[in-house]
Design a protein around this motif. Sequence first.
Motif, PDB file in Angstrom:
ATOM      1  N   SER A   9      -9.932  -3.520 -10.188  1.00 14.51           N
ATOM      2  CA  SER A   9      -9.422  -2.593 -10.333  1.00 14.51           C
ATOM      3  C   SER A   9      -8.538  -2.638  -8.924  1.00 14.51           C
ATOM      4  O   SER A   9      -8.837  -3.409  -7.953  1.00 14.51           O
ATOM      5  CB  SER A   9     -10.484  -1.452 -10.316  1.00 14.51           C
ATOM      6  OG  SER A   9      -8.707   0.107 -10.137  1.00 14.51           O
ATOM      7  N   VAL A  10      -6.788  -2.748  -9.573  1.00 10.80           N
ATOM      8  CA  VAL A  10      -5.928  -2.209  -8.185  1.00 10.80           C
ATOM      9  C   VAL A  10      -5.579  -1.653  -8.567  1.00 10.80           C
ATOM     10  O   VAL A  10      -4.974  -1.022  -8.878  1.00 10.80           O
ATOM     11  CB  VAL A  10      -4.646  -4.023  -8.975  1.00 10.80           C
ATOM     12  CG1 VAL A  10      -4.501  -4.182  -7.373  1.00 10.80           C
ATOM     13  CG2 VAL A  10      -5.394  -5.419  -8.585  1.00 10.80           C
ATOM     14  N   ASN A  11      -5.118  -1.250  -7.420  1.00 11.19           N
ATOM     15  CA  ASN A  11      -4.566   0.125  -6.682  1.00 11.19           C
ATOM     16  C   ASN A  11      -3.989   0.174  -5.613  1.00 11.19           C
ATOM     17  O   ASN A  11      -3.707   0.210  -4.506  1.00 11.19           O
ATOM     18  CB  ASN A  11      -5.651   1.644  -6.445  1.00 11.19           C
ATOM     19  CG  ASN A  11      -4.916   2.862  -6.042  1.00 11.19           C
ATOM     20  OD1 ASN A  11      -3.642   3.261  -6.713  1.00 11.19           O
ATOM     21  ND2 ASN A  11      -5.236   3.817  -6.213  1.00 11.19           N
ATOM     22  N   LYS A  12      -2.657   0.304  -5.895  1.00 15.70           N
ATOM     23  CA  LYS A  12      -1.470   0.024  -4.549  1.00 15.70           C
ATOM     24  C   LYS A  12      -1.929  -1.820  -3.817  1.00 15.70           C
ATOM     25  O   LYS A  12      -2.365  -2.684  -4.560  1.00 15.70           O
ATOM     26  CB  LYS A  12      -1.145   0.541  -3.784  1.00 15.70           C
ATOM     27  CG  LYS A  12      -0.748   1.632  -4.371  1.00 15.70           C
ATOM     28  CD  LYS A  12      -0.678   3.186  -3.692  1.00 15.70           C
ATOM     29  CE  LYS A  12       0.312   4.383  -4.272  1.00 15.70           C
ATOM     30  NZ  LYS A  12       0.910   5.478  -3.523  1.00 15.70           N
ATOM     31  N   ASN A  13      -2.198  -1.511  -2.354  1.00 12.92           N
ATOM     32  CA  ASN A  13      -2.887  -2.625  -1.782  1.00 12.92           C
ATOM     33  C   ASN A  13      -4.409  -2.693  -1.965  1.00 12.92           C
ATOM     34  O   ASN A  13      -5.149  -3.744  -1.163  1.00 12.92           O
ATOM     35  CB  ASN A  13      -2.177  -2.424  -0.296  1.00 12.92           C
ATOM     36  CG  ASN A  13      -2.910  -1.042   0.080  1.00 12.92           C
ATOM     37  OD1 ASN A  13      -3.249   0.184   0.188  1.00 12.92           O
ATOM     38  ND2 ASN A  13      -2.939  -1.412   1.563  1.00 12.92           N
ATOM     39  N   PHE A  14      -4.869  -2.107  -2.808  1.00 17.32           N
ATOM     40  CA  PHE A  14      -6.515  -2.073  -2.325  1.00 17.32           C
ATOM     41  C   PHE A  14      -7.003  -2.325  -4.098  1.00 17.32           C
ATOM     42  O   PHE A  14      -6.607  -2.464  -5.624  1.00 17.32           O
ATOM     43  CB  PHE A  14      -7.474  -0.722  -2.740  1.00 17.32           C
ATOM     44  CG  PHE A  14      -7.471   0.270  -1.186  1.00 17.32           C
ATOM     45  CD1 PHE A  14      -7.848  -0.369  -0.106  1.00 17.32           C
ATOM     46  CD2 PHE A  14      -6.262   0.460  -1.023  1.00 17.32           C
ATOM     47  CE1 PHE A  14      -7.698   0.227   0.882  1.00 17.32           C
ATOM     48  CE2 PHE A  14      -6.075   1.357   0.359  1.00 17.32           C
ATOM     49  CZ  PHE A  14      -6.639   1.198   1.272  1.00 17.32           C
ATOM     50  N   VAL A  15      -7.922  -4.042  -3.864  1.00 19.50           N
ATOM     51  CA  VAL A  15      -8.821  -4.706  -4.585  1.00 19.50           C
ATOM     52  C   VAL A  15      -9.898  -3.968  -5.118  1.00 19.50           C
ATOM     53  O   VAL A  15     -10.883  -4.393  -3.881  1.00 19.50           O
ATOM     54  CB  VAL A  15      -8.045  -5.643  -4.568  1.00 19.50           C
ATOM     55  CG1 VAL A  15      -9.141  -6.726  -5.859  1.00 19.50           C
ATOM     56  CG2 VAL A  15      -6.414  -6.526  -4.760  1.00 19.50           C
ATOM     57  N   GLU A  16     -10.656  -3.672  -6.133  1.00 17.69           N
ATOM     58  CA  GLU A  16     -12.337  -2.950  -6.288  1.00 17.69           C
ATOM     59  C   GLU A  16     -12.574  -3.840  -7.004  1.00 17.69           C
ATOM     60  O   GLU A  16     -12.300  -4.352  -8.075  1.00 17.69           O
ATOM     61  CB  GLU A  16     -12.135  -1.573  -6.170  1.00 17.69           C
ATOM     62  CG  GLU A  16     -11.573  -0.640  -5.318  1.00 17.69           C
ATOM     63  CD  GLU A  16     -11.750   0.866  -5.960  1.00 17.69           C
ATOM     64  OE1 GLU A  16     -12.167   1.697  -4.729  1.00 17.69           O
ATOM     65  OE2 GLU A  16     -11.468   1.008  -6.221  1.00 17.69           O
ATOM     66  N   ILE A  17     -13.871  -4.832  -6.439  1.00 19.27           N
ATOM     67  CA  ILE A  17     -14.269  -5.312  -7.028  1.00 19.27           C
ATOM     68  C   ILE A  17     -15.913  -5.048  -7.777  1.00 19.27           C
ATOM     69  O   ILE A  17     -16.144  -4.984  -5.900  1.00 19.27           O
ATOM     70  CB  ILE A  17     -14.550  -6.663  -6.817  1.00 19.27           C
ATOM     71  CG1 ILE A  17     -13.034  -7.251  -6.700  1.00 19.27           C
ATOM     72  CG2 ILE A  17     -14.525  -7.837  -7.953  1.00 19.27           C
ATOM     73  CD1 ILE A  17     -12.447  -8.718  -5.797  1.00 19.27           C
TER      74      ILE A  17
END
Length: 185
Positions: A9-17
Motif C-alpha cells: 500500500s502506497v500513501n504519499k511517502n509511506f509504503v506499507e508492506i
Amino acid sequence: SNGVKLSVSVNKNFVEIYPSEELTETVTLTIDRSLQNYKYATLNNEISYLIEPKGKAPKVEFVSKSTIYPSGDKMIIPFKATSLRAVTVRIIEIYQNNMGAFLQDNNIDGASSIKRYGSIVAKKHLVFDELGMGANDSEFVYGLDISNYVKREPGSLYRVTLSFRKEFSKVNCQQVFNKEEFNAL
C-alpha cells in the motif's frame, strides 16, 4: 521476500508492506536501490531486513465465566493460554461469615472491596513445562485444579484470577527493525 506473497500500500511517502498470510519462518525483505522519492532520487544501496514471525500475542482467559463445584475431590477450572510459558494464579477466599456483606456490595462475580470480605489464600506461578503441561505457541486449554492450593470450606466463595508477566511470554517483544534514517529519500 523468500516467495512470500505481499500486499503493498502506497500513501504519499509511506509504503506499507504486509504478508498475505501469517509468517511461519524468518524471511528477508529487500528494498531495491532503484526505489525513488518524489524528486526521483534513489537509494545509495540495496537495503535488506530479516523479518521474524511475531507469533500470537500472549493472553490468558478462563474458558467459562464462573464455575460452581459440588462436593468432590477435585475442583478443576479450564483456562486458555496463548504464547505463554507460565501464568500467575491468585485465589481469594471469601469466607462464609462474610458472604452476606459481600453480596450486599457485589454481584456473585463482583470484586468491589473484595479484600474486606476475604483474603488471598494462594498465589503461585504455574510454569507449564515444570508441571508437564508444556508451553504452547498457539492457544491451548489447560486444567487448573485449585484443590491443590486451597482447602475447600463449605459456604466459602473462591475468586481465582490468572495473570502473566512480560517475561512469561514466548513471543519476542523486541522491535524487529532498527530505526534508520534514509537520507537518500
